[in-house]
Design an enzyme around this catalytic site. Structure first.
Site, PDB file in Angstrom:
ATOM      1  N   LYS A  16       9.945  11.865   7.431  1.00  0.00           N
ATOM      2  CA  LYS A  16      10.537  11.166   8.597  1.00  0.00           C
ATOM      3  C   LYS A  16      10.574   9.673   8.360  1.00  0.00           C
ATOM      4  O   LYS A  16      11.510   8.989   8.746  1.00  0.00           O
ATOM      5  CB  LYS A  16       9.671  11.394   9.840  1.00  0.00           C
ATOM      6  N   LYS A 187      18.033  28.977   5.224  1.00  0.00           N
ATOM      7  CA  LYS A 187      17.598  29.621   6.464  1.00  0.00           C
ATOM      8  C   LYS A 187      17.524  28.597   7.603  1.00  0.00           C
ATOM      9  O   LYS A 187      16.831  27.586   7.499  1.00  0.00           O
ATOM     10  CB  LYS A 187      16.208  30.253   6.253  1.00  0.00           C
ATOM     11  N   THR A 188      18.195  28.900   8.695  1.00  0.00           N
ATOM     12  CA  THR A 188      18.256  27.917   9.792  1.00  0.00           C
ATOM     13  C   THR A 188      17.323  28.259  10.954  1.00  0.00           C
ATOM     14  O   THR A 188      17.185  27.474  11.879  1.00  0.00           O
ATOM     15  CB  THR A 188      19.695  27.813  10.345  1.00  0.00           C
ATOM     16  N   LYS A 189      16.701  29.419  10.893  1.00  0.00           N
ATOM     17  CA  LYS A 189      15.869  29.851  12.037  1.00  0.00           C
ATOM     18  C   LYS A 189      14.760  28.862  12.401  1.00  0.00           C
ATOM     19  O   LYS A 189      14.582  28.551  13.584  1.00  0.00           O
ATOM     20  CB  LYS A 189      15.310  31.258  11.747  1.00  0.00           C
ATOM     21  N   CYS A 377      -7.450  -7.586  -5.475  1.00  0.00           N
ATOM     22  CA  CYS A 377      -8.514  -7.533  -4.463  1.00  0.00           C
ATOM     23  C   CYS A 377      -9.822  -7.017  -5.075  1.00  0.00           C
ATOM     24  O   CYS A 377     -10.463  -7.743  -5.809  1.00  0.00           O
ATOM     25  CB  CYS A 377      -8.082  -6.747  -3.234  1.00  0.00           C
ATOM     26  N   GLY A 379     -10.018  -5.207  -7.509  1.00  0.00           N
ATOM     27  CA  GLY A 379      -9.745  -5.321  -8.949  1.00  0.00           C
ATOM     28  C   GLY A 379     -10.008  -6.739  -9.447  1.00  0.00           C
ATOM     29  O   GLY A 379     -10.473  -6.942 -10.575  1.00  0.00           O
ATOM     30  N   PHE A 380      -9.723  -7.718  -8.615  1.00  0.00           N
ATOM     31  CA  PHE A 380     -10.014  -9.132  -8.913  1.00  0.00           C
ATOM     32  C   PHE A 380     -11.532  -9.334  -8.933  1.00  0.00           C
ATOM     33  O   PHE A 380     -12.094  -9.955  -9.844  1.00  0.00           O
ATOM     34  CB  PHE A 380      -9.349  -9.988  -7.824  1.00  0.00           C
ATOM     35  N   GLN A 381     -12.190  -8.759  -7.932  1.00  0.00           N
ATOM     36  CA  GLN A 381     -13.645  -8.908  -7.852  1.00  0.00           C
ATOM     37  C   GLN A 381     -14.321  -8.214  -9.047  1.00  0.00           C
ATOM     38  O   GLN A 381     -15.279  -8.745  -9.634  1.00  0.00           O
ATOM     39  CB  GLN A 381     -14.147  -8.347  -6.517  1.00  0.00           C
ATOM     40  N   HIS A 503      -3.175  -9.200  -1.925  1.00  0.00           N
ATOM     41  CA  HIS A 503      -2.449  -7.956  -2.227  1.00  0.00           C
ATOM     42  C   HIS A 503      -0.951  -8.238  -2.308  1.00  0.00           C
ATOM     43  O   HIS A 503      -0.251  -8.108  -1.306  1.00  0.00           O
ATOM     44  CB  HIS A 503      -2.666  -6.936  -1.106  1.00  0.00           C
ATOM     45  N   GLU A 505       1.226  -6.464  -3.547  1.00  0.00           N
ATOM     46  CA  GLU A 505       2.044  -5.246  -3.401  1.00  0.00           C
ATOM     47  C   GLU A 505       2.625  -5.127  -1.989  1.00  0.00           C
ATOM     48  O   GLU A 505       3.672  -4.521  -1.800  1.00  0.00           O
ATOM     49  CB  GLU A 505       1.225  -3.997  -3.769  1.00  0.00           C
TER      50      GLU A 505
HETATM   51  N1  GLN Z   1     -14.189  -4.339  -0.694  1.00  0.00           N
HETATM   52  C1  GLN Z   1     -13.693  -5.635  -1.069  1.00  0.00           C
HETATM   53  C2  GLN Z   1     -13.818  -6.645   0.054  1.00  0.00           C
HETATM   54  O1  GLN Z   1     -13.945  -6.255   1.196  1.00  0.00           O
HETATM   55  C3  GLN Z   1     -12.278  -5.545  -1.554  1.00  0.00           C
HETATM   56  C4  GLN Z   1     -11.305  -5.169  -0.473  1.00  0.00           C
HETATM   57  C5  GLN Z   1      -9.982  -4.655  -0.976  1.00  0.00           C
HETATM   58  O2  GLN Z   1      -9.846  -4.359  -2.148  1.00  0.00           O
HETATM   59  N2  GLN Z   1      -9.013  -4.546  -0.093  1.00  0.00           N
HETATM   60  O3  GLN Z   1     -13.763  -7.817  -0.167  1.00  0.00           O
END
Ligand code: GLN
Length: 533
Positions: A16, A187-189, A377, A379-381, A503, A505
Site C-alpha cells: 500500500k 482469482k477475484t473472489k 551513527c 557505525g560512526f561510533q 543518518h 540515508e
Molecule cells: N545507540 C547509539 C546512540 O544512541 C547510536 C544510535 C543510532 O545508530 N541511531 O547514540
C-alpha cells in the site's frame, strides 16, 4: 480540498505504501500540489520505540518525528519533506482525547469512540490538509480492513466523506489477485469478499488496485467491476516490479491520473516523469559493486530500507550497480573473512550491545585491508571505538551505552541526556547543522561548508578523547554548530574511509542521493578495479 484514502484488504504486505507513494508521484508531477499522510492503528505513540524486526526501520523526519517507514517512501517519491503530523497513530489520538477530557473540554459528556475519537481523527486529517495547502491529500490506512484497531479510522473516513462536499474523498482499496494452477488463473473472489467487508462499514471504493504477479486480464477487470460497482477504468493492475520506482509509470499507463482528475473535477495536468534517465540507469547498470551491510537486523531488509533506497538512488545517478550482501554482525565477529568478497562495507545505525563487537570487527577489517568504508551513527561510533582500541591502544575503549563501567568511554552520553529516563522521542533528533572542515574528503563531497542532516542518537564522541584521537590521525571533518559535537570522522592518509554521526540515508532522494553512500559506491568501484588489475 480533495482526499484520497487508501485501504488494504485480503492480506497485509501488499505494498500500500508503494502504491500511495506512486500516486503521490504521478499527481505531484502533473501540476497538482500533493501531500501524503499515514495512519498507523497501533497503540504506540510513534514508531520511535518499536523494534525494527517487527515494523522495519524507524524513519526520521527533518522536524525530528520518528515515524513509520512509509513516510520515507512518500518523501522519496514526492521529493519533499513531511512533518510528524503526517503520521497519526491510535496512541496519539487516544492520548489527546484523554488529555482533553482531563482538561475538562468535554465537560458533562460521556467520552466515546464515536464521536470523540473519530472527531479527533478527522480534525487531525483536516489540519494536515490546511497546513500543507495542497490540492490532494493522500491518506494511507495501515493494516487490513477488518482489523479491530483500524475500525475508528475507517469510521472517521466514512464520516469525512459524508461531511465534505460530494466527490471530495476518493476511496482506493488495495487487494490481492491470487494466480493459481498451471495456467495461472486469476482469482477475484478474495477481492469481492474484501470489498464486501468495506461496504459493510459504509465505504464504497472508487478505485481498486489489484496486486498480482503479471498483468491483470480484461476478464478479471470486468468481473471485479461487475461485483464491486467500481468502473472498469478504476480497476488498476499493479504487477510485481523488480524496482518500486517503475510502479508510477505502470499505474499511469492505465489512466489513473485522468480517472482521479475527472472524479475531483481537477484541471487536467500532464505527467512529466522526472525519472526517465534515472530509471534508464537503473535498468542498464553494467558494472556492479558488492557492498556488505553489517548489522543485526539484516534478516529483515525493511529494517535498513533507507540505506537500500540510497544505494538505488546512487545507481540511478551514476549507473554503478550495487549488490547488497546483508551480513549479520555476529557472523562477522566469528569470522571477519566473510567480508573478503566485499568491495565496500557499510556499518549502519543501531542500539544496544548485541551485535556491536561484530561491527567493531567489520571496521577493523575495512581499515586494515583498505576496503572502502562508511559508518553511520552507531557505525560512526564503532569506528571511533575501533580506532581507540587498535590504534591508540586503549584496550577497554567502549561506549557507555554498552558498558557503563568502562574505564574509557570514548563514546559517552550527550550531556543533555543525563537524567532523561523516558525513551520515546527524547534523543537528539531530526535535522541539525553540520559544519564541514575544508580540505577534507567531506568538503569534497558537499559543495558547501554547512549542511543539515538528520540525526537520531543519545551518545556522542567523548570530548575528553578528541585530542588523542586526532593526534593519532583521526580527522573530525564535520562538527556541530558549536564545534563541540563530532559529526564526521575520516582517517589521515586514507581516501576510502568516512563515518558520520548523522543518518544521510534519510535525506537521500532519487535525483539527489546521499553523498556518503555515493562516495562509498564510487570508492568501491575503484577498489574492485584495483583488485582485478
Ligand atoms: N545507540 C547509539 C546512540 O544512541 C547510536 C544510535 C543510532 O545508530 N541511531 O547514540
Amino acid at each position: 480540498m480533495h482526499y484520497v484514502a487508501i485501504t488494504g484488504g485480503v492480506i497485509s504486505g501488499l505494498g500500500k505504501g508503494t502504491i500511495t507513494s506512486s500516486l503521490s508521484h504521478i499527481l505531484s508531477n502533473s501540476g497538482h500540489k500533493v501531500s501524503a499522510m499515514k495512519i498507523d492503528p497501533y497503540l504506540n505513540f510513534d514508531a520511535g520505540t518499536m523494534n525494527p524486526y517487527q515494523h522495519g526501520e524507524v524513519f526520521v523526519l527533518n522536524d525530528g518525528g520518528e515515524v513509520d517507514l512509509d513516510l520515507g517512501n512518500y518523501e522519496r517519491f514526492l521529493n519533499r519533506n513531511l512533518l510528524k503530523e503526517n503520521n497519526i497513530t491510535t496512541g496519539k489520538i487516544y492520548s489527546r482525547v484523554i488529555e482533553k477530557e482531563r482538561e475538562g473540554k468535554y465537560l458533562g459528556e460521556t467520552v466515546q469512540i464515536i464521536p470523540h475519537i473519530t472527531n479527533e481523527i478527522k480534525s487531525r486529517i483536516r489540519k494536515v490538509a490546511d497546513s500543507e495547502k495542497c490540492d490532494v491529500l493522500l491518506i494511507e490506512v495501515g493494516g487490513t480492513v477488518g482489523d479491530i484497531e483500524s475500525m475508528p479510522f475507517l469510521e472517521a473516513l466514512r464520516e469525512l466523506n459524508r461531511e465534505e462536499p460530494k466527490n471530495s474523498l476518493l476511496f482506493c482499496h488495495v487487494t490481492l489477485i491470487p494466480e493459481i494452477g498451471g495456467n495461472m488463473e486469476q482469482k477475484t473472489k478474495p477481492t469481492q469478499h474484501s470489498v464486501n467487508e468495506l461496504r459493510g462499514i459504509g465505504i464504497q471504493p472508487d478505485i481498486i488496485f489489484c496486486r498480482l504477479k503479471g498483468r491483470l486480464t480484461e476478464e478479471s477487470r470486468k468481473k471485479i467491476s461487475t461485483f464491486t460497482d467500481v468502473p472498469e477504468e478504476g480497476i488498476i493492475g499493479v504487477p510485481d516490479a523488480h524496482n518500486i520506482y517503475y510502479i508510477p509509470e505502470i499505474m499511469y499507463s492505465q489512466g489513473i491520473l485522468q480517472y482521479i482528475e475527472k472524479y475531483f473535477s481537477l484541471k487536467p495536468g500532464e505527467f512529466r516523469d522526472p525519472w526517465v534517465e534515472y530509471k534508464r540507469n537503473l535498468e542498464s547498470a553494467k558494472e556492479k559493486v558488492k557492498i556488505a551491510v553489517v548489522g543485526k537486523y539484516t534478516k529483515f531488509m525493511d529494517a535498513y530500507i533507507s540505506h537500500k533506497e540510497a544505494f538505488t538512488h546512487v545507481t540511478g545517478l551514476t549507473g554503478i550497480g550495487v549488490d547488497i550482501a546483508w551480513l549479520d554482525s555476529d557472523d562477522v565477529k566469528k569470522n571477519p573473512s566473510i567480508l573478503s568478497e566485499a568491495d565496500g562495507i557499510l556499518v549502519p545505525g543501531g542500539f544496544g550491545y548485541r551485535g556491536v563487537e561484530g561491527k567493531v570487527k567489520a571496521v577493523q577489517y575495512a581499515r586494515e585491508n583498505n576496503v572502502p568504508f562508511l559508518g553511520i551513527c552507531l557505525g560512526f561510533q564503532a569506528a571511533v571505538i575501533e580506532y581507540a582500541r587498535n590504534v591508540l591502544g586503549i584496550k577497554d575503549a567502549n561506549s557507555s551505552e554498552f558498558d557503563q563501567s568502562t574505564p574509557d568511554p570514548v563514546i559517552d552520553l550527550l550531556p543533555e541526556q543525563i537524567g532523561v529516563s523516558d525513551l520515546g522521542g527524547t534523543m537528539r533528533l531530526g535535522g541539525q547543522k553540520v559544519h564541514i572542515e575544508s580540505g577534507t574528503i567531506a568538503s569534497s563531497l558537499y559543495s558547501t561548508n554547512e549542511i543539515s542532516e538528520r540525526h537520531r542518537h543519545r551518545y556522542e564522541v567523548n570530548p575528553k578523547y578528541i585530542d588523542r584521537l586526532e593526534e593519532k590521525g583521526m580527522i573530525f571533518s564535520g562538527k556541530d554548530d558549536a564545534g563541540i559535537r563530532m559529526e564526521i570522522a575520516e582517517i589521515k592518509g586514507k581516501n576510502n574511509f568516512i563515518a558520520t554521526q548523522y543518518h544521510s540515508e534519510f535525506q537521500s532522494r532519487p535525483l539527489n542521493p546521499s553523498r556518503v553512500h555515493r562516495y562509498l559506491v564510487q570508492r568501491a568501484l575503484e577498489f574492485k578495479r584495483g583488485r582485478k588489475a
